[in-house]
Design a protein around this motif. Structure first.
Motif, PDB file in Angstrom:
ATOM      1  N   GLU A  22      37.714  72.778  18.702  1.00  0.00           N
ATOM      2  CA  GLU A  22      38.643  72.675  17.574  1.00  0.00           C
ATOM      3  C   GLU A  22      38.926  71.215  17.238  1.00  0.00           C
ATOM      4  O   GLU A  22      38.951  70.825  16.067  1.00  0.00           O
ATOM      5  CB  GLU A  22      39.952  73.398  17.895  1.00  0.00           C
ATOM      6  CG  GLU A  22      40.975  73.352  16.793  1.00  0.00           C
ATOM      7  CD  GLU A  22      40.566  74.162  15.579  1.00  0.00           C
ATOM      8  OE1 GLU A  22      41.049  73.843  14.484  1.00  0.00           O
ATOM      9  OE2 GLU A  22      39.753  75.090  15.715  1.00  0.00           O
ATOM     10  N   ARG A  74      35.897  69.828  15.443  1.00  0.00           N
ATOM     11  CA  ARG A  74      35.818  70.283  14.048  1.00  0.00           C
ATOM     12  C   ARG A  74      36.809  69.540  13.171  1.00  0.00           C
ATOM     13  O   ARG A  74      36.494  69.175  12.038  1.00  0.00           O
ATOM     14  CB  ARG A  74      36.074  71.790  13.971  1.00  0.00           C
ATOM     15  CG  ARG A  74      34.902  72.640  14.399  1.00  0.00           C
ATOM     16  CD  ARG A  74      35.137  74.094  14.065  1.00  0.00           C
ATOM     17  NE  ARG A  74      36.230  74.682  14.798  1.00  0.00           N
ATOM     18  CZ  ARG A  74      36.133  75.305  15.958  1.00  0.00           C
ATOM     19  NH1 ARG A  74      34.957  75.407  16.537  1.00  0.00           N
ATOM     20  NH2 ARG A  74      37.183  75.813  16.549  1.00  0.00           N
ATOM     21  N   TYR A  85      35.443  66.084  12.494  1.00  0.00           N
ATOM     22  CA  TYR A  85      34.334  66.131  11.546  1.00  0.00           C
ATOM     23  C   TYR A  85      34.859  66.324  10.135  1.00  0.00           C
ATOM     24  O   TYR A  85      34.386  65.674   9.198  1.00  0.00           O
ATOM     25  CB  TYR A  85      33.370  67.257  11.925  1.00  0.00           C
ATOM     26  CG  TYR A  85      32.173  67.357  11.028  1.00  0.00           C
ATOM     27  CD1 TYR A  85      31.167  66.410  11.094  1.00  0.00           C
ATOM     28  CD2 TYR A  85      32.054  68.385  10.108  1.00  0.00           C
ATOM     29  CE1 TYR A  85      30.062  66.478  10.270  1.00  0.00           C
ATOM     30  CE2 TYR A  85      30.957  68.467   9.275  1.00  0.00           C
ATOM     31  CZ  TYR A  85      29.962  67.518   9.367  1.00  0.00           C
ATOM     32  OH  TYR A  85      28.879  67.587   8.537  1.00  0.00           O
TER      33      TYR A  85
END
Length: 114
Positions: A37, A40, A43
């Protein structure tokens, strides 16, 4: 009766061992999910920042090109607005990363003091 209690105790110990192993496995899975998580989110933040930067530079270049075509000032409009777009992109990146605050208090996120 004694043999039955020994068997029951052995099964209890076996079950306790399995429960401890299951809890450890669940803890590892939760930690792995947390790392994924976080990755992500990082990113997504990187994509947001890079797209803001590129869009500012591209908009500056396009506007400069259009002004050059309409006013006949080639290449000065493109150069000036490209540099302004670059500066705007850098400012957007600095704002998104939290280095520079928003210019107006109404633009700031609620609950964040800077």
């Amino acid at each position: 009766m004694d043999e039955r209690e020994n068997e029951l105790e052995r099964r209890r110990n076996q079950l306790e061992t399995k429960l401890v192993a299951k809890k450890m496995h669940d803890g590892e899975e939760a930690a792995k999910d947390q790392r994924a998580e976080t990755s992500r989110k990082g990113y997504a933040q990187a994509m947001k920042i890079s797209s803001e930067f590129l869009s500012a530079v591209i908009v500056g270049a396009v506007l400069g090109f259009v002004i050059d075509r309409l006013a006949g000032t080639s290449p000065w409009g493109l150069i000036v607005l490209l540099l302004l777009g670059f500066c705007a992109g850098v400012l957007n990146v600095l704002r998104a990363s939290g280095v520079v605050t928003s210019p107006h208090p109404a633009d700031r996120k609620p609950g964040v003091k800077k």
